[in-house]
Design a protein around this motif. Structure first.
Motif: not given
Length: 370
Positions: A319-334
């Protein structure tokens, strides 16, 4: 902040020792070897083999992290046993390129040695915690050992069974017997991530070996360096103490389970992502201006995506930071895969740099607006 209470009879470990760092350097050789295995054969079958081997190896490495968190290597006996553990991991690493072939026996022997040292030492210093876990560790290690001496498909079957035993074993007791020294635990796992990212830089040099030093080669190497730096920023930058504080805030009764999920399971995709990125850059650097294959484009973008998704999971658990940003960035990487197929590796690497940089900028702006 007040230090967490340490139950009687337990040892508090605050700082990671240089001996533990030495141990980690030996362990990361296994990551280098797995990168080489994947880069040599970019197929679904090899990827699954790498994932299985990583799961097995990581379980035992993390067991040593828990061990030194409980019992610092401060006396000659413990240091000697840690040296033997390093020897076991070295044998494992040397066997990895042909673990599913002629070197399977060496992988099994090395793993059994590492497991026996870990269980034996912890049975002395934390018998209550290991009373149930040690027999299950012996079962999994025996499956790996026997698997190393039998041919496929039985080898794969036995090693998958070993991984399943490892996955189930920590849920058969509550983990409340373990005292987690948050500062040590976070630092130890952070060090393994930074050393692994450093190995991705080494992969650039290996991929460039024997090639003419041109402006294009220098530029691709620079992009690989920047991408690794940005992934370092994703994991460490700006909130180095957040994970430690999150563990400290977790009630003692649930701290062991939180540590298992965040630093055990969530770090598997983080390391797998580094392996994929390093293999992708290593393969692409010699063909920077050419169209690359589907497998090369997938492993390059997939490595970054898996790392980002693993980090999102890590943050979600604590429960730290903003994990949803990283989730969508992972999709962007693909979504950068077509650039490698239609243009070249340079375009795909540059796009990955933009995706991760945009993630960090978005998170920064979101934090400032709160």
């Amino acid at each position: 902040m007040t230090a967490p209470e340490v139950p009687a009879g337990r040892e508090s470990v605050v700082r990671v020792s240089t001996l533990e760092l030495f141990f980690d350097l030996v362990f990361v050789f296994t990551i280098t070897q797995l990168t080489a295995v994947l880069a040599h054969d970019l197929t679904v079958g090899t990827t699954l083999q790498v994932l299985l081997l990583l799961l097995i190896i990581w379980w035992m490495y993390d067991g040593f992290a828990w061990m030194t968190n409980t019992a610092a290597p401060t006396d000659p006996v413990r240091r000697g046993l840690l040296l033997l553990g390093m020897a076991g991991f070295l044998l494992i690493a040397l066997a990895l390129p042909d673990a599913f072939g002629a070197a399977g026996w060496a992988f099994g022997v090395g793993y059994f040695l590492v497991n026996a040292i870990h269980s034996g030492l912890l049975l002395r210093v934390a018998p209550a915690a290991m009373r149930l876990l040690a027999p299950l560790n012996l079962v999994s290690a025996s499956l790996v050992l026997v698997g190393g001496f039998v041919p496929d498909p039985w080898r794969a079957v036995l090693w998958i069974a070993a991984a399943l035993v490892m996955t189930a074993s920590p849920y058969l007791h509550r983990l409340t017997e373990w005292n987690i020294s948050s500062a040590h635990f976070v630092e130890r796992h952070g060090l393994i991530v930074i050393i692994a990212l450093g190995e991705s830089i080494v992969a650039i040099g290996v991929g460039a070996g024997g090639l003419e030093l041109t402006a294009t080669l220098i530029f691709v190497a620079f992009l690989g360096l920047v991408l690794s730096f940005l992934l370092w920023w994703v994991y460490f930058g700006g909130d180095d103490s957040a994970a430690e504080e999150a563990l400290d805030r977790t009630p003692v009764a649930r701290r062991g389970r939180a540590a298992l999920h965040a630093f055990g399971w969530a770090h598997v995709p983080l390391l797998l992502g580094v392996i994929g990125l390093a293999a992708g850059v290593k393969k692409a650097i010699g063909h920077a201006t050419d169209h690359i294959s589907v497998a090369q484009a997938l492993v390059l973008s997939g490595g970054v995506a898996v790392f980002l998704l693993g980090d999102a999971l890590f943050r979600r658990i604590l429960r730290i930071g903003t994990p949803w940003f990283r989730f969508f960035a992972g999709i962007g990487a693909l979504l950068t895969v077509p650039l490698g197929l239609w243009l070249n590796a340079v375009a795909q690497l540059a796009a990955l740099v933009v995706v991760v940089a945009a993630l960090l900028l978005a998170e920064r702006r979101a934090a400032q607006s709160r």
